[in-house]
Motif scaffolding. Structure first.
Motif, short mmCIF file in Angstrom:
data_model
loop_
_atom_site.label_atom_id
_atom_site.label_comp_id
_atom_site.label_asym_id
_atom_site.label_seq_id
_atom_site.Cartn_x
_atom_site.Cartn_y
_atom_site.Cartn_z
N ASN A 7 -6.19 9.38 6.88
CA ASN A 7 -6.07 8.10 6.37
C ASN A 7 -4.46 7.77 6.29
O ASN A 7 -3.81 8.51 5.85
CB ASN A 7 -6.55 8.04 5.05
N ASP A 86 -4.71 2.24 6.59
CA ASP A 86 -6.00 2.09 6.24
C ASP A 86 -6.13 1.74 4.78
O ASP A 86 -7.06 1.10 4.27
CB ASP A 86 -6.56 3.77 6.40
N LEU A 106 -6.38 8.68 -2.79
CA LEU A 106 -7.10 8.91 -1.41
C LEU A 106 -8.51 9.78 -2.09
O LEU A 106 -9.53 9.22 -1.34
CB LEU A 106 -6.47 9.67 -0.35
N ASN A 110 -12.12 7.73 -1.27
CA ASN A 110 -13.09 8.19 -0.36
C ASN A 110 -14.13 8.81 -1.05
O ASN A 110 -15.44 8.50 -0.34
CB ASN A 110 -12.30 9.37 0.71
#
Length: 117
Positions: A7, A86, A106, A110
């Motif tokens: 990412n 992203d 993240l 995610n």
């Protein structure tokens, strides 16, 4: 869990007369445990040595843009337009990012993608 290392995260910093502290802020971002970042700094018409301080840091993840003074929202918007990550993180020129700041976010994002609208 998805591999978060893939990412790219765009960190956007609006900057106005931040020469005294921007170096420490940039260092805290470049030294993140998650290294897949681009750092977009938008100088909003600084009249101090901000540009010189920023340009002393040699890292190909840093992108510097200058605009005439138009306000922090305008600087953030320009940074967002230039970003290719992203994910995007807006940060201030006088803040310090903890070592796992990006990695922790993240992981959470995610792990919770299925809950996103």
């Amino acid at each position: 869990m998805q591999n978060i290392n893939k990412n790219l995260v765009s960190v956007i910093i609006p900057c106005y007369n931040a020469a005294l502290f921007i170096n420490e802020t940039i260092g805290s971002i470049l030294n993140q445990s998650h290294q897949s970042i681009e750092l977009i700094i938008v100088d909003d018409g600084s009249t101090d040595e901000s540009k010189s301080v920023i340009n002393l840091i040699s890292d190909n993840r840093i992108y510097y843009y200058y605009q005439k003074n138009n306000g922090v929202s305008s600087a953030r918007n320009l940074g967002f337009q230039k970003s290719i990550g992203d994910f995007v993180v807006f940060f201030d020129a006088d803040d310090i990012m903890s070592f796992n700041f990006i990695k922790d976010r993240l992981i959470h994002l995610n792990d919770n993608k299925q809950n996103a609208v």
